[in-house]
Design a protein around this motif. Structure first.
Motif, PDB file in Angstrom:
ATOM      1  N   GLU A   1      35.134 -10.395  39.646  1.00 36.21           N
ATOM      2  CA  GLU A   1      36.247 -11.349  39.595  1.00 36.21           C
ATOM      3  C   GLU A   1      37.028 -11.208  38.278  1.00 36.21           C
ATOM      4  N   HIS A   2      36.315 -11.012  37.192  1.00 35.37           N
ATOM      5  CA  HIS A   2      36.997 -10.835  35.902  1.00 35.37           C
ATOM      6  C   HIS A   2      37.838  -9.565  35.917  1.00 35.37           C
ATOM      7  N   ASP A   3      37.257  -8.468  36.419  1.00 30.65           N
ATOM      8  CA  ASP A   3      37.988  -7.196  36.392  1.00 30.65           C
ATOM      9  C   ASP A   3      39.193  -7.221  37.320  1.00 30.65           C
ATOM     10  N   PHE A   4      39.115  -7.929  38.431  1.00 33.26           N
ATOM     11  CA  PHE A   4      40.265  -7.988  39.332  1.00 33.26           C
ATOM     12  C   PHE A   4      41.462  -8.635  38.622  1.00 33.26           C
ATOM     13  N   HIS A   5      41.190  -9.619  37.831  1.00 38.58           N
ATOM     14  CA  HIS A   5      42.283 -10.329  37.154  1.00 38.58           C
ATOM     15  C   HIS A   5      42.689  -9.669  35.829  1.00 38.58           C
ATOM     16  N   HIS A   6      41.798  -8.880  35.224  1.00 35.75           N
ATOM     17  CA  HIS A   6      42.087  -8.375  33.884  1.00 35.75           C
ATOM     18  C   HIS A   6      41.969  -6.860  33.725  1.00 35.75           C
ATOM     19  N   ASN A   7      41.318  -6.171  34.666  1.00 30.47           N
ATOM     20  CA  ASN A   7      41.119  -4.719  34.500  1.00 30.47           C
ATOM     21  C   ASN A   7      40.924  -4.061  35.869  1.00 30.47           C
ATOM     22  N   LYS A   8      42.012  -4.024  36.648  1.00 35.21           N
ATOM     23  CA  LYS A   8      41.913  -3.501  38.015  1.00 35.21           C
ATOM     24  C   LYS A   8      41.492  -2.030  38.065  1.00 35.21           C
ATOM     25  N   PRO A   9      41.954  -1.170  37.163  1.00 32.11           N
ATOM     26  CA  PRO A   9      41.463   0.221  37.205  1.00 32.11           C
ATOM     27  C   PRO A   9      39.944   0.326  37.065  1.00 32.11           C
ATOM     28  N   LYS A  10      39.353  -0.541  36.252  1.00 35.26           N
ATOM     29  CA  LYS A  10      37.889  -0.537  36.108  1.00 35.26           C
ATOM     30  C   LYS A  10      37.228  -0.965  37.416  1.00 35.26           C
ATOM     31  N   LEU A  11      37.790  -1.982  38.074  1.00 35.52           N
ATOM     32  CA  LEU A  11      37.247  -2.421  39.360  1.00 35.52           C
ATOM     33  C   LEU A  11      37.365  -1.316  40.406  1.00 35.52           C
ATOM     34  N   ALA A  12      38.480  -0.595  40.388  1.00 34.73           N
ATOM     35  CA  ALA A  12      38.668   0.503  41.342  1.00 34.73           C
ATOM     36  C   ALA A  12      37.603   1.580  41.153  1.00 34.73           C
ATOM     37  N   ALA A  13      37.297   1.911  39.901  1.00 32.91           N
ATOM     38  CA  ALA A  13      36.264   2.922  39.623  1.00 32.91           C
ATOM     39  C   ALA A  13      34.902   2.446  40.117  1.00 32.91           C
ATOM     40  N   TYR A  14      34.620   1.157  39.906  1.00 32.97           N
ATOM     41  CA  TYR A  14      33.356   0.569  40.368  1.00 32.97           C
ATOM     42  C   TYR A  14      33.280   0.615  41.893  1.00 32.97           C
ATOM     43  N   ASN A  15      34.367   0.232  42.537  1.00 29.07           N
ATOM     44  CA  ASN A  15      34.451   0.215  43.997  1.00 29.07           C
ATOM     45  C   ASN A  15      34.203   1.616  44.578  1.00 29.07           C
ATOM     46  N   LEU A  16      34.862   2.590  44.002  1.00 30.36           N
ATOM     47  CA  LEU A  16      34.729   3.961  44.508  1.00 30.36           C
ATOM     48  C   LEU A  16      33.335   4.516  44.245  1.00 30.36           C
TER      49      LEU A  16
END
Length: 802
Positions: free
Chosen positions: A314-329
């Motif tokens: 939730e934090h990364d979606f609001h503040h660091n979407k590229p990091k969330l994308a890397a985690y997701n992938l």
């Protein structure tokens, strides 16, 4: 002739008739086979004809007598219906009048394949017509085929908020390595397709499926979490997610209460990694993606805080979407690599090819048996019985001998190769064979005796030949080092006994299962008697394994030679016995499996009696040593790392003839000093919701409730209300969660409950006592009494030779 591999199947009514759709992957691309006008059928007893005719007066049907009979030798008739709805209504009307309906539970599309021995791979022909993205065939004829499909696979994973709001969807596999994400475009190392909102995210997923056109979608909890949530969010937006081939809607069906639901994507298959690994008999302490990935791949999720990943997401979606994308992938990539590492898709494909089960079918042992057996039964003009009304009587389990506890030198393990399948083949155990063997007037010499009144036909049977065919295929797979195929066949063969002993199988008969297990008892007991006649002592036996102690001091080479010779002699005796007494060819095969240089058979705690299914041994091959534990603390998930490490080191020292006294004292001292706190953590699953623990509240539940109370006080959402795993320790104030421990550790608990039981299982056999060592008993004048030397104690079953 065109060929392909079956991906999805379903049937439905179309006006006054039926239609079946089979979707296949073929070398030429996706194919859809359309079969129209196939009639659903069930069977009834001819004796019930008048009542049947009256009950079905308003339901169109056709009565045909084709010479079939029930297992009770009553003549049976086939009732054909023009539609699935008529078939369903007819069945309900008859059952409401207590008229027995036989084989009424088969889906039309399953029976069509089963009766044609079509499983997984298909040859087909028909009138072809090109469609958008696939070829459609009508006026189809098909039959089974050996096919090696080249599946197009995509790994899918979603990220969302705690309330289920979709953030992103990762896709990884054939032709794709990207993330679909809600948000404004940003620079990122990961390939991201940006969309404006959740609705646009769902539409983007549809578009990607159309372009990628995968045969199979894989994931982790991908059905019950990812697709369930995708369809729920689509419904919220008034969307029908068109994720199937030909623009077909994805459909959701809830499972029975408490069980997993089902997702249908016509023309595609969704495979869950957890279900797949379980069906392939993998077992892990936890089936979380992080745990399994670490166990198999030695790497895990792309996050620094696995335990609190929701708040990080939730934090990364609001503040660091590229990091969330890397985690997701990376989650997608982990699932892909687990499938590759275990060859899981190969296993599931082979299982489908061998049994006719769908690729995404979890469990399915009964269905697999039925698919293989029923079409053969029909060709002998028998109708299968229904499930037992009483749920089935319990059948005897496998043989387990009372053990002779002790610490031994030189123990051999002799195993019967696939004992239960071998018994089925040798003694012709078979559902139809039982009926034929019990025919009145059949001479004793013309039938093979079973147990509990069973008799089996010598020449009217199918199951022994089915197993023989699978056995031959497994031998080929072993020679070719095809581990996935070998494992698939082994699991299928070994499931047949369980199926015949299950009240959930239509062929259940306690005489069938008992004729397998009680024959196994007889074989194991006779084998033990023969081994002892040959001058050796049998110290334990379990289902298909016999443990033999070799007295004296044979060299490793001599011990191995004795093992090979024993197996050969016992096999010779069984061949002679079965030929002389029953005129049967013996297919039992005893193999020399293991030589334990040192071996412990412990006692039951608090008793002098030997334990069962619990032992440990040391195997030495060349310069390599291997400790083997069965049923003891080191292989159980409900013991701490302290107990497991302590047991491994303690047993290794005793097996090598080393005095463990100092090691025991040192471990206890370090425990009391707090030096081993990281090894004192219990990890246990909450199998029910916390509120459902009422009568009994075990320690891990108390710890979970305390953790959630503390989280609420801190303004955080509770974590353990709906099952999950909890890590906790025992403190002076009882169990407390690791993350929220408030009290001093109860080190005495760990000494009494973790170290002492481990030590007490082995120390008496070397004349040591845990309490005496730990307490450091003082003799007169403060002189420490030394521990006695390690030596044999035959009165306690210790068979080490001096």
């Amino acid at each position: 002739m065109p060929h392909g591999f079956l991906l999805s199947r379903h049937s439905f009514d179309q006006g006054d008739s039926t239609c079946i759709h089979y979707w296949l992957t073929t070398p030429q691309g996706p194919a859809k086979l359309v079969i129209e006008g196939e009639r659903p059928v069930f069977m009834v007893k001819v004796a019930d004809r008048a009542q049947v005719t009256e009950a079905l007066a308003g339901v169109p049907h056709q009565w045909q007598q084709l010479g079939f009979q029930t297992f009770g030798r009553e003549e049976a008739a086939m009732l054909y219906f023009p539609t699935i709805d008529a078939h369903r209504r007819g069945q309900t009307l008859l059952q409401n009048r207590d008229i027995e309906v036989l084989e009424g539970d088969f889906r039309l599309h399953d029976r069509y394949l089963m009766e044609r021995f079509a499983r997984g791979g298909l040859y087909f022909e028909g009138r072809a017509q090109a469609r958008d993205g696939y070829t459609e065939y009508r006026q189809v004829r098909l039959r089974g085929a050996e096919v090696q499909p080249d599946f197009k696979v995509v790994s899918l994973d979603i990220e969302c908020s705690g309330q289920g709001e979709l953030y992103s969807i990762g896709l990884y596999g054939h032709g794709v390595e990207e993330v679909l994400m809600v948000g404004k475009p940003q620079s990122a190392d990961t390939a991201i397709i940006w969309v404006d909102d959740e609705r646009a995210l769902l539409k983007a997923l549809e578009a990607r499926f159309r372009r990628l056109d995968p045969d199979i979608i894989i994931g982790w909890s991908v059905v019950d979490f990812d697709f369930r949530l995708l369809l729920k969010r689509a419904e919220r937006h008034g969307l029908h997610l068109k994720l199937g081939r030909g623009g077909a809607d994805a459909r959701w069906r809830d499972g029975r209460e408490g069980s997993q639901g089902f997702v249908t994507l016509p023309g595609r298959v969704v495979l869950d990694g957890i279900d797949g690994l379980k069906s392939a008999t993998y077992n892990f302490e936890s089936f979380s993606l992080e745990f399994v990935a670490q166990a198999l791949l030695s790497r895990g999720k792309d996050t620094e805080d696995v335990d609190n990943r929701l708040s990080v997401i939730e934090h990364d979606f609001h503040h660091n979407k590229p990091k969330l994308a890397a985690y997701n992938l990376e989650d997608c990539r982990l699932v892909w690599d687990i499938f590759q590492h275990t060859r899981l898709l190969d296993y599931l494909r082979l299982r489908a090819q061998l049994t006719g089960l769908e690729l995404d079918r979890s469990g399915g042992s009964v269905a697999a048996f039925t698919n293989l057996y029923l079409p053969k039964l029909h060709r002998s003009r028998y109708v299968a019985p229904n499930l037992p009304a009483d749920g089935g009587l319990a059948s005897p389990g496998g043989y387990v001998m009372d053990s002779r506890p002790g610490l031994y030198d030189n123990v051999l393990v002799l195993d019967f190769k696939s004992l239960y399948p071998s018994i089925i083949r040798t003694f012709k155990i078979d559902p139809m064979g039982l009926i034929e063997g019990l025919v009145e007037g059949l001479a004793d010499d013309d039938a093979i005796p079973g147990f509990r009144g069973a008799r089996f036909s010598r020449d009217r049977h199918f199951l022994p030949d089915i197993i023989a065919n699978l056995w031959a295929q497994r031998d080929i797979a072993k020679r070719e080092q095809d581990a996935a195929r070998s494992q698939a066949i082994k699991i299928i063969m070994n499931s047949f006994y369980g199926v015949l002993g299950s009240g959930g199988c239509r062929f259940y008969d306690t005489r069938l299962a008992s004729s397998i297990t009680l024959r196994g008892h007889e074989i194991m007991q006779q084998t033990a008697r023969w081994i002892e006649e040959l001058g050796h002592q049998v110290i334990y036996g379990d289902t298909d394994s016999t443990f033999v102690w070799l007295s004296g001091r044979p060299s490793p080479e001599e011990a191995d030679a004795i093992g090979v010779a024993l197996a050969s002699e016992i096999n010779r005796r069984w061949r002679h016995k079965l030929k002389e007494e029953l005129e049967l060819d013996c297919l039992l095969e005893l193999e020399f499996e293991t030589h334990y240089r040192r071996f412990l058979m412990p006692t039951i705690r608090g008793s002098e009696a030997g334990s069962k299914k619990r032992y440990a041994g040391l195997v030495v091959k060349g310069d390599e040593e291997k400790l083997v534990f069965k049923g003891l603390e080191t292989v159980r998930s409900d013991w701490t790392a302290l107990a497991k490490q302590f047991q491994t080191q303690l047993y290794a020292m005793v097996f090598r003839g080393q005095d463990p006294s100092d090691y025991i004292r040192e471990t206890v001292a370090k425990t009391r000093a707090g030096e081993l706190d990281e090894q004192l953590v219990y990890r246990k699953r909450l199998r029910r919701k916390l509120e459902q623990y009422v009568k009994s509240v075990p320690p891990h539940v108390r710890a979970a409730r305390l953790a959630d109370d503390i989280r609420r006080q801190q303004g955080l959402a509770p974590r353990y209300q709906n099952k999950g795993w909890i890590r906790y320790v025992i403190t002076l104030n009882g169990p407390e969660p690791v993350d929220h421990r408030q009290s001093p550790m109860d080190y005495q608990h760990y000494i009494d409950r973790q170290l002492k039981p481990v030590a007490d299982a082995i120390l008496p056999f070397v004349e040591l006592d845990f309490d005496s060592l730990v307490d450091g008993q003082l003799g007169l004048f403060g002189v420490v009494i030394p521990a006695p030397p390690l030596r044999a104690h035959p009165q306690k079953g210790n068979a080490s030779a001096d």
